[in-house]
Design a protein around this motif. Sequence first.
Motif, PDB file in Angstrom:
ATOM      1  N   VAL A 175       5.299  -3.265  -0.671  1.00 48.28           N
ATOM      2  CA  VAL A 175       6.263  -2.782  -1.661  1.00 48.28           C
ATOM      3  C   VAL A 175       6.144  -1.264  -1.750  1.00 48.28           C
ATOM      4  N   LEU A 229       7.715   2.014  -3.913  1.00 45.97           N
ATOM      5  CA  LEU A 229       8.523   2.443  -5.051  1.00 45.97           C
ATOM      6  C   LEU A 229       8.555   3.967  -5.067  1.00 45.97           C
ATOM      7  N   ASP A 238      12.599   2.727   3.270  1.00 46.09           N
ATOM      8  CA  ASP A 238      12.658   1.383   2.687  1.00 46.09           C
ATOM      9  C   ASP A 238      12.071   1.327   1.272  1.00 46.09           C
ATOM     10  N   ALA A 239      12.046   2.469   0.575  1.00 40.24           N
ATOM     11  CA  ALA A 239      11.526   2.476  -0.804  1.00 40.24           C
ATOM     12  C   ALA A 239      12.609   2.072  -1.800  1.00 40.24           C
ATOM     13  N   HIS A 240      12.216   1.381  -2.865  1.00 40.38           N
ATOM     14  CA  HIS A 240      13.101   1.163  -4.010  1.00 40.38           C
ATOM     15  C   HIS A 240      13.009   2.419  -4.878  1.00 40.38           C
ATOM     16  N   LEU A 250      13.576   4.341  -8.350  1.00 40.41           N
ATOM     17  CA  LEU A 250      13.756   4.012  -9.770  1.00 40.41           C
ATOM     18  C   LEU A 250      13.780   5.301 -10.582  1.00 40.41           C
ATOM     19  N   ALA A 262      10.060  -2.852 -11.671  1.00 41.70           N
ATOM     20  CA  ALA A 262       9.117  -2.780 -10.550  1.00 41.70           C
ATOM     21  C   ALA A 262       8.490  -4.151 -10.278  1.00 41.70           C
ATOM     22  N   TRP A 264      10.616  -6.346  -8.149  1.00 34.90           N
ATOM     23  CA  TRP A 264      10.550  -6.023  -6.709  1.00 34.90           C
ATOM     24  C   TRP A 264       9.245  -6.541  -6.092  1.00 34.90           C
ATOM     25  N   GLN A 282       9.547 -10.258  -5.572  1.00 34.82           N
ATOM     26  CA  GLN A 282      10.412 -10.487  -4.395  1.00 34.82           C
ATOM     27  C   GLN A 282       9.603 -10.357  -3.101  1.00 34.82           C
TER      28      GLN A 282
END
Length: 211
Positions: free
Chosen positions: A127, A129, A182-184, A186, A200, A203, A206
């Motif tokens: 993951v 972020l 490929d970072a989310h 926020l 967070a 994610w 997921q």
Amino acid sequence: MKPIVIAIDGPAASGKGTLARRLAAAFNLPYLDTGLLYRVVARRVLDHGGNPADPAIATAQARGLGRLDLGRDDLRTPEVDLAASAVASIAAVRAALLDFQRNFAASSGAVLDGRDIGTIVFPQAAVKLFITASLDVRAQRRFAERQIQGHTATLDAVRADLAVRDEADRTRTAAPLRPADDAHVLDTSALDADHAFAAAAAWVNQALAKV
Ligand code: CDP
Ligand code: CDP
């Protein structure tokens, strides 16, 4: 809990550390604040009367990391903020700190926060972020923290320091601050810490469903 790595990056006072600590507790993972590594190297250079922008001096301190004290209580001063950013722009300093960061997550996974965790330290993190917030919001947050710590800097001075450090961190050649592809991303400008955590954590869940 599967031993995953959660990589959290973003500019100063965006809320990375607060979020990282909460995710680590919720998902039972060890937490490393990688900014502390650069701060302790900077602190040691200053203690020895050295110039944080001097590659030889800063790199010698970074290579002695095993003996450095990450628990020192004098690492979050305005002087150390800027000195940390200066040592962090030196490629050899960054290289000397890589193994420590990677070994930290080797056995049980980890949550790490910093500037280059998703891009350089753990490009394969489960993951990633990238936490942002407007300069004004971040300045207000850091100002409030510094007041509690008893520092006397004005809001304008805090904002100016953040702006200088962000610019240096974004434009340096060695591991510049940027979101991994490929970072989310926020933006917490209008989110409190609870809402940031909820987004967070969704994610992370997921990603866990996939590993
Ligand atoms: O807490 P704050 O976001 O203000 O700073 P920090 O995370 O403690 O980082 C201090 C400085 O260390 C940053 O301004 C960066 O220059 C550097 N740093 C870095 O280059 N790479 C990291 N992974 C973490 C910090
Ligand atoms: O680690 P970083 O420098 O990115 O920021 P931090 O030290 O975790 O957070 C700075 C301040 O913002 C803390 O006082 C938090 O309580 C507050 N805050 C937050 O972390 N997240 C939000 N969504 C809103 C506020």
